[in-house]
Design an enzyme around this catalytic site. Structure first.
Site, PDB file in Angstrom:
ATOM      1  N   GLU A 130       8.420  47.602  38.171  1.00 14.24           N
ATOM      2  CA  GLU A 130       8.776  46.201  38.392  1.00 14.24           C
ATOM      3  C   GLU A 130       8.857  45.407  37.086  1.00 14.24           C
ATOM      4  OE1 GLU A 130       7.322  44.817  42.720  1.00 14.24           O
ATOM      5  OE2 GLU A 130       5.786  45.892  41.595  1.00 14.24           O
ATOM      6  N   GLU A 151       4.639  51.824  46.997  1.00 13.07           N
ATOM      7  CA  GLU A 151       3.681  50.968  47.687  1.00 13.07           C
ATOM      8  C   GLU A 151       3.621  51.190  49.198  1.00 13.07           C
ATOM      9  OE1 GLU A 151       4.470  48.904  43.794  1.00 13.07           O
ATOM     10  OE2 GLU A 151       5.650  50.022  45.264  1.00 13.07           O
TER      11      GLU A 151
END
Length: 696
Positions: A130, A151
């Site tokens: 990210e 995730e």
């Protein structure tokens, strides 16, 4: 994402002169350890990164640098958030602060007035990817083994911009693959070429001069000598169609039992039209909700079992006692045996010899091995040289005397005690006194197999799960006679095979088959009592298991399912059940209860005609689920009481790695505690409150 306690990742800034361009502010992430301990982001690490970015931005304002770049320490970019810290949060306010801090730090790279670059020199997972997505441009080293947003696998969502930035960069279909589909497919990750092909990164450079070439390329981009085109935004109709299909796929995979993938899809839907502020705020809220969820606590418990306990099993034998294995024999050449032969050759890189009762069966087994090798070469996963080398390692003979110089022989013949005893008797007359004799039995007594041998101390259970190249569990069963050297050699071989080795006592069904047989027997019992096939088969959907009971019967084979049930029923007749209807199905030559029509599983009409049961009646779906989970809870208690494994964590580890139980259950015992089943059935919890949510 890492579950190791945070060793603070610091951001070290230096100004690098790039020929023909100018100066670049290069930020290097480094936790001070070698590449095997990746950079992770906790509160202190994020603060350090933010401070370095602030300095770099000041340099850019002053005109002292024309670009900002971020990279990792040698061979390691970043593994994302510190999961141990996240798992210890107890308030919603603290949880929402996690998302807000990451967004606040990372978006400074996106909002910078000068070009920003990520030089991905190692694995970039979760928050590591990210931070790279917030940069305007990305390079990657060709040897990077893992690019992922995992995730959803852990019960979270990418909470630092991933759900909003990735679909705008690579399109909604590819973003769904990376954010939802890959994590739910055994946490699949992208290698560097795949990441480049999808557009996650802009350019790939070879590792030898990766940093130098990345800096030079960044200079070319920053001075506008080259431009990087961006993918046009998908239409609203494309976005909607992809997400509708993705939701249907998630329903099939988890049946509503895991909230994270659904929240991720909601955020991906928002990314089509929402502004960045709104999208990031939605990520903050979703992340905080999931951080506070029971599913995350169970997932972190499961993650810790797989990452730590599996690698440092408390009852593992002393590796110094293991004997060297230079040749492996496999008795049998069927499907399982041929898969084992390739696995041994691939991992141990020693000669592997198959035997069977006749040339036709042997040649079929060898053809299966060589066909699998050829397929891997054709797909580019193995080089031609590697394929040729593995093909030469796997040979066969109908004469067991080829095992005379073997150090480790595995029997993989059909599940019949007399047949296995005969095989071991023949082998003992051929092999050396130190050769290990291992059985891949799934339900029979290894002690009984060794009875009558001159050297029963060399016999050990070595139970793989199908398919053995995919499922990581290896149950290693020690009999009362098995000596230390045999046990240590079996364990060492299992580790070389890259398996999660769980030592178990020699008891019928060991751990996984015993629990699955007890669990799924309640489904067959309900059908025998009159419950509709589909109702009973779907009753366990709230557990989110990878296969329904009837689909698993088809995968393992009805005859094998019946045999295992009969073996366990013979050992424990008071609580195991053998369906008389399943016996009829097997006697009729049917391998499965289900068949496929138009891509959907339905009950085979021939099986339905064979099945004798009352019309109507039978328990409904919730009652089937209650019966099944209560039976499972009772059996877990008995396993622990008998000492088949010494610790409840080993039960969960076995179900996670051998049966694909989902992480959000934590295996099974955290779910049984949370649902109140363990307290009701056993009178106590398997874990003290909160224990199953913490690293072990």
């Amino acid at each position: 994402m890492s579950a190791d306690p945070e060793l603070v990742t610091t951001a070290k800034l230096q100004v690098v002169d790039v020929p023909r361009a100018g100066a670049v502010a290069l930020i290097t992430l480094d936790n001070g350890l070698d590449h095997r301990k990746p950079n992770t982001f906790g509160a202190l690490g994020l603060a350090s990164i933010g401070a370095a970015i602030d300095v770099a931005l000041e340099l850019a304002v002053d005109g002292r640098v024309l670009a900002i770049a971020i990279t990792g320490k040698p061979y390691s970019f970043a593994a994302g958030a510190d999961l141990t810290a996240i798992g210890s949060l107890t308030s919603y306010d603290d949880a929402i602060a996690v998302g807000r801090q990451g967004h606040a730090v990372f978006r400074r790279l996106a909002d910078a007035r000068v070009p920003t670059f990520a030089f991905i020199n190692g694995a970039a997972l979760g928050g590591g990817l990210e931070i790279a997505l917030h940069c305007h441009y990305r390079t990657i080293s060709g040897d990077v083994p893992a690019i992922a947003l995992p995730e959803c696998f852990l019960g979270l969502i990418p909470g630092w911009g991933g759900t909003q930035l990735l679909p705008r960069l690579i399109g909604i279909e590819a973003a769904v693959k990376v954010i939802v589909a890959n994590p739910l497919s055994q946490n699949r990750m992208l290698k560097a070429p795949q990441a480049c092909q999808l557009g996650v990164v802009d350019v790939l450079f070879e590792p030898a001069d990766f940093l130098e070439r990345s800096l030079a390329w960044a200079g070319e981009v920053a001075t506008a000598r080259i431009s990087i085109p961006r993918r046009p935004r998908d239409t609203a109709d494309q976005w909607l169609a992809v997400l509708q299909s993705a939701r249907a796929d998630v329903d099939v995979r988890v049946h509503g039992s895991a909230p994270a993938p659904y929240r991720a899809l909601d955020l991906l839907q928002l990314a089509r039209d929402a502004d960045v502020d709104s999208g990031f705020a939605a990520e903050d809220a979703a992340l905080a909700d999931l951080i506070m969820s029971d599913e995350l606590r169970a997932s972190l418990y499961a993650f810790d079992l797989v990452r730590r306990r599996a690698k440092r099993m408390p009852l593992a034998p002393d590796p110094e006692l293991a004997r060297r294995v230079t040749k492996v024999g496999i008795v049998g050449a069927g499907l399982m045996a041929s898969q084992l032969a390739l696995l041994f050759a691939q991992r141990l890189e020693v000669p592997v010899v198959l035997t069977d009762v006749d040339d036709a069966r042997l040649e079929a087994g060898l053809a299966a091995v060589h066909g699998d090798i050829g397929e891997q070469v054709a797909r580019g996963r193995w080089s031609t040289d590697r394929g040729n080398r593995l093909s030469r390692l796997v040979t066969g003979s109908v004469d067991k005397r080829v095992f005379a110089d073997a150090d480790f022989v595995v029997e993989a013949v059909f599940e019949q005690l007399a047949a296995k005893q005969e095989v071991f008797g023949e082998l003992e007359a051929i092999v050396s006194d130190t050769c290990v004799l291992a059985s891949n039995t799934s339900s029979l007594s290894v002690t009984d197999m060794a009875r009558g041998l001159a050297h029963p101390e060399r016999v050990v259970g070595f139970h793989f799960f199908n398919p053995p190249a995919v499922l990581p569990l290896l149950e290693i069963a020690r009999t009362p006679a098995t000596d230390d050297a045999t046990f240590a050699t079996a364990f060492a071989v299992g580790k070389l095979l890259k398996k999660s080795c769980v030592p178990v006592a020699d008891a019928p069904g060991f751990v996984v088959n015993r629990l699955l047989t007890r669990l799924f027997a309640e489904v067959l019992r309900a059908i025998d009592e009159g419950t509709d096939f589909d109702v009973a088969d779907r009753a366990l959907e709230p557990l989110g298991l990878p296969m329904s009971p009837l689909m698993l019967v088809g995968f393992t084979g009805a005859a094998v399912t019946q045999h295992v049930a009969e073996s366990l029923c013979a050992a424990y007749p008071d609580r195991f059940y053998v369906s008389p209807n399943l016996r009829r199905v097997v006697a009729a030559g049917k391998a499965s209860i289900l068949t496929w029509v138009g891509g959907d599983p339905v009950v085979d009409p021939d099986v339905e005609a064979l099945w004798q049961r009352p019309v109507g009646g039978g328990p409904d779906g919730p009652e089937v689920l209650a019966r099944a989970t209560e039976a499972l809870c009772d059996e877990v208690r008995r396993l622990l009481g008998e000492g088949v494994v010494p610790d409840v964590r080993d039960v969960d580890l076995a179900l996670l790695t051998g049966a694909g139980f989902p992480f959000q259950l934590g295996g099974i015992t955290p779910y049984l505690d949370r649902a109140g089943i363990s307290q009701r059935i056993t009178g106590s919890r398997f874990h003290e409150p909160g224990v199953a949510s913490l690293p072990t």
